[in-house]
Each structure stands twice: as C-alpha cells, then as structure tokens.
Write an enzyme that holds these catalytic residues in place. Structure first.
Site, PDB file in Angstrom:
ATOM      1  N   HIS A   1       0.814  -1.421   0.090  1.00 49.80           N
ATOM      2  CA  HIS A   1       0.097  -0.166  -0.098  1.00 49.80           C
ATOM      3  C   HIS A   1       0.672   1.224  -0.096  1.00 49.80           C
ATOM      4  O   HIS A   1       0.610   2.053  -0.985  1.00 49.80           O
ATOM      5  CB  HIS A   1      -0.908  -0.034   1.329  1.00 49.80           C
ATOM      6  CG  HIS A   1      -1.788   1.246   1.353  1.00 49.80           C
ATOM      7  ND1 HIS A   1      -2.575   1.815   0.677  1.00 49.80           N
ATOM      8  CD2 HIS A   1      -1.700   2.123   2.606  1.00 49.80           C
ATOM      9  CE1 HIS A   1      -2.949   2.846   1.280  1.00 49.80           C
ATOM     10  NE2 HIS A   1      -2.348   3.103   2.268  1.00 49.80           N
TER      11      HIS A   1
ATOM     12  N   HIS B   1       3.604   7.242   5.135  1.00 47.57           N
ATOM     13  CA  HIS B   1       2.361   7.827   5.553  1.00 47.57           C
ATOM     14  C   HIS B   1       1.542   6.850   6.823  1.00 47.57           C
ATOM     15  O   HIS B   1       0.806   7.733   7.481  1.00 47.57           O
ATOM     16  CB  HIS B   1       1.419   8.220   4.374  1.00 47.57           C
ATOM     17  CG  HIS B   1       0.536   6.878   3.903  1.00 47.57           C
ATOM     18  ND1 HIS B   1       0.940   6.366   3.139  1.00 47.57           N
ATOM     19  CD2 HIS B   1      -0.632   6.825   4.088  1.00 47.57           C
ATOM     20  CE1 HIS B   1      -0.023   5.396   2.780  1.00 47.57           C
ATOM     21  NE2 HIS B   1      -1.093   5.785   3.559  1.00 47.57           N
ATOM     22  N   ASP B   2       1.625   5.802   6.738  1.00 50.77           N
ATOM     23  CA  ASP B   2       0.941   5.021   7.856  1.00 50.77           C
ATOM     24  C   ASP B   2       1.799   4.308   9.000  1.00 50.77           C
ATOM     25  O   ASP B   2       1.273   3.587   9.828  1.00 50.77           O
ATOM     26  CB  ASP B   2       0.077   3.646   7.105  1.00 50.77           C
ATOM     27  CG  ASP B   2      -1.156   4.072   6.292  1.00 50.77           C
ATOM     28  OD1 ASP B   2      -1.874   4.970   6.925  1.00 50.77           O
ATOM     29  OD2 ASP B   2      -1.779   3.575   5.418  1.00 50.77           O
TER      30      ASP B   2
ATOM     31  N   GLU C   1       0.776   6.018  12.295  1.00 55.63           N
ATOM     32  CA  GLU C   1      -0.587   5.694  12.855  1.00 55.63           C
ATOM     33  C   GLU C   1      -0.973   3.955  13.109  1.00 55.63           C
ATOM     34  O   GLU C   1      -1.669   3.834  14.030  1.00 55.63           O
ATOM     35  CB  GLU C   1      -1.806   5.881  11.443  1.00 55.63           C
ATOM     36  CG  GLU C   1      -3.064   5.879  12.201  1.00 55.63           C
ATOM     37  CD  GLU C   1      -3.775   6.512  10.689  1.00 55.63           C
ATOM     38  OE1 GLU C   1      -3.708   7.663  10.377  1.00 55.63           O
ATOM     39  OE2 GLU C   1      -4.748   5.838  10.215  1.00 55.63           O
ATOM     40  N   ASP C   2      -0.046   3.204  12.403  1.00 57.30           N
ATOM     41  CA  ASP C   2      -0.351   1.915  12.287  1.00 57.30           C
ATOM     42  C   ASP C   2       0.882   0.999  12.913  1.00 57.30           C
ATOM     43  O   ASP C   2       0.776  -0.175  13.078  1.00 57.30           O
ATOM     44  CB  ASP C   2      -0.811   1.450  11.072  1.00 57.30           C
ATOM     45  CG  ASP C   2      -1.903   1.781  10.365  1.00 57.30           C
ATOM     46  OD1 ASP C   2      -2.723   2.206  11.192  1.00 57.30           O
ATOM     47  OD2 ASP C   2      -2.152   1.655   9.326  1.00 57.30           O
TER      48      ASP C   2
ATOM     49  N   ASP D   1      -3.563   8.276  -1.282  1.00 58.09           N
ATOM     50  CA  ASP D   1      -4.140   7.499  -0.311  1.00 58.09           C
ATOM     51  C   ASP D   1      -5.536   6.988  -0.873  1.00 58.09           C
ATOM     52  O   ASP D   1      -5.773   5.839  -0.584  1.00 58.09           O
ATOM     53  CB  ASP D   1      -3.804   7.971   1.022  1.00 58.09           C
ATOM     54  CG  ASP D   1      -4.039   7.121   2.109  1.00 58.09           C
ATOM     55  OD1 ASP D   1      -3.753   5.506   1.982  1.00 58.09           O
ATOM     56  OD2 ASP D   1      -4.527   7.333   3.271  1.00 58.09           O
TER      57      ASP D   1
HETATM   58  P1  NDP Z   1     -11.773   0.955   7.823  1.00 61.66           P
HETATM   59  O1  NDP Z   1     -11.427   2.158   8.525  1.00 61.66           O
HETATM   60  O2  NDP Z   1     -12.180  -0.305   9.284  1.00 61.66           O
HETATM   61  O3  NDP Z   1     -11.150   0.366   7.199  1.00 61.66           O
HETATM   62  C1  NDP Z   1     -10.914   0.960   5.815  1.00 61.66           C
HETATM   63  C2  NDP Z   1      -9.292   1.307   5.983  1.00 61.66           C
HETATM   64  O4  NDP Z   1      -8.675   0.046   5.892  1.00 61.66           O
HETATM   65  C3  NDP Z   1      -8.783   2.290   4.906  1.00 61.66           C
HETATM   66  O5  NDP Z   1      -8.901   3.676   5.025  1.00 61.66           O
HETATM   67  C4  NDP Z   1      -7.518   1.657   4.655  1.00 61.66           C
HETATM   68  O6  NDP Z   1      -6.493   2.435   5.505  1.00 61.66           O
HETATM   69  C5  NDP Z   1      -7.189   0.077   5.238  1.00 61.66           C
HETATM   70  N1  NDP Z   1      -7.476  -0.793   4.461  1.00 61.66           N
HETATM   71  C6  NDP Z   1      -6.703  -2.026   4.613  1.00 61.66           C
HETATM   72  N2  NDP Z   1      -6.987  -2.939   3.434  1.00 61.66           N
HETATM   73  C7  NDP Z   1      -7.802  -2.486   2.842  1.00 61.66           C
HETATM   74  C8  NDP Z   1      -8.323  -2.818   1.329  1.00 61.66           C
HETATM   75  N3  NDP Z   1      -8.054  -3.894   1.107  1.00 61.66           N
HETATM   76  N4  NDP Z   1      -9.106  -1.784   0.949  1.00 61.66           N
HETATM   77  C9  NDP Z   1      -9.424  -0.670   1.330  1.00 61.66           C
HETATM   78  N5  NDP Z   1      -8.834  -0.175   2.531  1.00 61.66           N
HETATM   79  C10 NDP Z   1      -8.020  -0.964   3.140  1.00 61.66           C
HETATM   80  O7  NDP Z   1     -13.332   1.018   7.576  1.00 61.66           O
HETATM   81  P2  NDP Z   1     -14.450   2.240   7.863  1.00 61.66           P
HETATM   82  O8  NDP Z   1     -14.445   2.121   9.248  1.00 61.66           O
HETATM   83  O9  NDP Z   1     -13.992   3.465   7.284  1.00 61.66           O
HETATM   84  O10 NDP Z   1     -15.556   1.642   7.326  1.00 61.66           O
HETATM   85  C11 NDP Z   1     -16.240   2.111   6.154  1.00 61.66           C
HETATM   86  C12 NDP Z   1     -17.739   2.708   6.585  1.00 61.66           C
HETATM   87  O11 NDP Z   1     -18.329   1.635   6.912  1.00 61.66           O
HETATM   88  C13 NDP Z   1     -17.544   3.836   7.454  1.00 61.66           C
HETATM   89  O12 NDP Z   1     -17.880   4.904   6.864  1.00 61.66           O
HETATM   90  C14 NDP Z   1     -18.730   3.310   8.336  1.00 61.66           C
HETATM   91  O13 NDP Z   1     -19.669   4.240   8.396  1.00 61.66           O
HETATM   92  C15 NDP Z   1     -18.955   1.955   8.175  1.00 61.66           C
HETATM   93  N6  NDP Z   1     -18.919   1.184   9.082  1.00 61.66           N
HETATM   94  C16 NDP Z   1     -19.615   0.056   9.046  1.00 61.66           C
HETATM   95  C17 NDP Z   1     -19.487  -1.010   9.925  1.00 61.66           C
HETATM   96  C18 NDP Z   1     -20.334  -2.387   9.736  1.00 61.66           C
HETATM   97  O14 NDP Z   1     -20.033  -3.309  10.179  1.00 61.66           O
HETATM   98  N7  NDP Z   1     -21.384  -2.301   9.149  1.00 61.66           N
HETATM   99  C19 NDP Z   1     -18.352  -1.032  10.991  1.00 61.66           C
HETATM  100  C20 NDP Z   1     -17.666   0.092  10.985  1.00 61.66           C
HETATM  101  C21 NDP Z   1     -17.954   0.972   9.911  1.00 61.66           C
HETATM  102  P3  NDP Z   1      -5.049   2.773   5.536  1.00 61.66           P
HETATM  103  O15 NDP Z   1      -4.602   3.653   4.187  1.00 61.66           O
HETATM  104  O16 NDP Z   1      -4.664   3.316   6.930  1.00 61.66           O
HETATM  105  O17 NDP Z   1      -4.213   1.285   5.323  1.00 61.66           O
HETATM  106 ZN    ZN Z   2      -2.836   4.641   3.827  1.00 63.79          ZN
END
Ligand code: NDP
Ligand code: ZN
Length: 180
Positions: free
Chosen positions: A36, A62-63, A66-67, A123
């Site tokens: 990523h 960048h991550d 945070e991670d 990102d």
């Molecule tokens: P997460 O933050 O849990 O996950 C998205 C983040 O995961 C990305 O921003 C990215 O961050 C990282 N990532 C790692 N692997 C992938 C991949 N294969 N594809 C895309 N991103 C990846 O998600 P959200 O909490 O944002 O959930 C999305 C929406 O769903 C929210 O807006 C919320 O309203 C809703 N939601 C629903 C839930 C449910 O169970 N129905 C639970 C929680 C949220 P990085 O760049 O840092 O790696």
């Molecule tokens: Zn990222």
C-alpha cells in the site's frame, strides 16, 4: 545527486517495510501491507507526476506512525522535519473514537498543506481502487458504499491540488455513487 536520491528513497522504503513487516491488508488475499505505501508513492510519481522527494518519502511512510510503533521524532531524525510534518498531517489521532477520527479527516482536509493533500489524494485513490478490486473479509456492500461516501467528503476538501488524481477519483465516485 541521482545516487543520493536513490539511496535516500531506498532507505525510506526499507524503513517502512521493516515497520510494517507483520501487517497485512484487509483484502481476502491478505496482501502484505507494504504494497500500500509503495503503491501510494507510485501513484504520486507515475500519475500525479510529483518529483518532490519529501512528498514521495512521506507517502512511503504515511501509515507508519498511525499503524506501527514508529514515532514522529524517529521520522524527523532520519528523514528530516519536512517529512515529519507531512506524515504528522496525514496521521489520525488513534486515541479518538473511529467515528470522530473519520469526521475530523473531513474537517481538517481543506487546511492541510499542498504536500499533505497530495499524499491524502493518492491514499484515497489507492484504497478506493483496492475496494473496487475486492471486498475486504467481512465487509457488507453497504459498508463499502459508506466508505466511498465518506471518501468523497474528504476529497471535496482536497480539491484544486492535482487534476490527474482528482479526475481518477471522480471516475470512481461516478461509478460507485452514480453522480458527477
Ligand atoms: P476501516 O477504517 O475499518 O477500513 C478502511 C481502511 O482500512 C482504509 O482507510 C485503509 O486505511 C485500510 N485498508 C486495509 N486494507 C484495505 C483494502 N483492501 N481496501 C481498502 N482499505 C483497506 O473502514 P471504515 O470504518 O471506514 O468503514 C467504512 C464505512 O463503513 C464507515 O464509513 C462506517 O460508516 C461504516 N462501518 C460499518 C461497519 C459495519 O460493520 N457495517 C463497521 C464500521 C464502519 P490505510 O490507508 O490506513 O491502510
Ligand atoms: Zn494509507
């Protein structure tokens, strides 16, 4: 000059690879996490045509804060204050609840530096393409949809920064959100 740039960039990629070594992406294939940040940096060089080394290094890192256990001071010591500042701007406060963090990304986006906006655009583009490619384990279609809607709100605050990236994001939003 070229050998300095090359070795600094490889040092940066090596640092990030070590920090993320035990992490995987959320896709069903459990892709190594380092794909990523390297992919985000490649979007910036290849599609956005960015040549500012500090922006490329910040994308690779960048991550990490945070991670992983990486600190901003550690980043400043090795990569300098400018890279530290950009990474800081793209790092969420992990002590805040998730919904608040997501809301703050929308609010803070317009006030970010141009450099941080570039990293954030790349990102978001990488993550949305990843979601188009395959749905993470356990994610419903609604959750994917909500992620696109939230991303669009963040991107609204990043506009006027890079037309190539914004056009690619708009294509994804048009396809998924059926607007524009
Ligand atoms: P997460 O933050 O849990 O996950 C998205 C983040 O995961 C990305 O921003 C990215 O961050 C990282 N990532 C790692 N692997 C992938 C991949 N294969 N594809 C895309 N991103 C990846 O998600 P959200 O909490 O944002 O959930 C999305 C929406 O769903 C929210 O807006 C919320 O309203 C809703 N939601 C629903 C839930 C449910 O169970 N129905 C639970 C929680 C949220 P990085 O760049 O840092 O790696
Ligand atoms: Zn990222």
């Amino acid at each position: 000059v070229e050998s300095r740039i090359t070795s600094e960039l490889i040092e940066c990629i090596n640092f990030s690879a070590i920090k993320h070594k035990d992490q995987r992406r959320k896709d069903p294939e459990e892709t190594p996490y380092i794909n990523h940040p390297i992919g985000v940096a490649f979007i910036l060089t290849n599609e956005a045509k960015i040549t500012d080394l500090n922006v490329i290094k910040a994308a690779v890192l960048h991550d990490t804060v945070e991670d992983t256990e990486t600190t901003l001071d550690e980043i400043e010591q090795i990569f300098g204050q400018r890279v530290r500042d950009i990474v800081n701007e793209v790092t969420d406060d992990k002590y805040l609840p998730k919904e608040e963090r997501k809301q703050l990304q929308i609010i803070h986006a317009p006030g970010c530096s141009r450099e941080a906006k570039l990293v954030k655009l790349a990102d978001k583009l990488y993550n949305l393409r990843d979601l188009e490619r395959s749905t993470p384990m356990g994610w419903s279609d609604l959750r994917v949809q909500e992620y696109f809607e939230w991303s669009k709100k963040v991107v609204e605050g990043l506009r006027g920064t890079n037309s190539a990236l914004e056009a690619e994001l708009d294509k994804l939003f048009a396809k998924r959100l059926n607007v524009n």
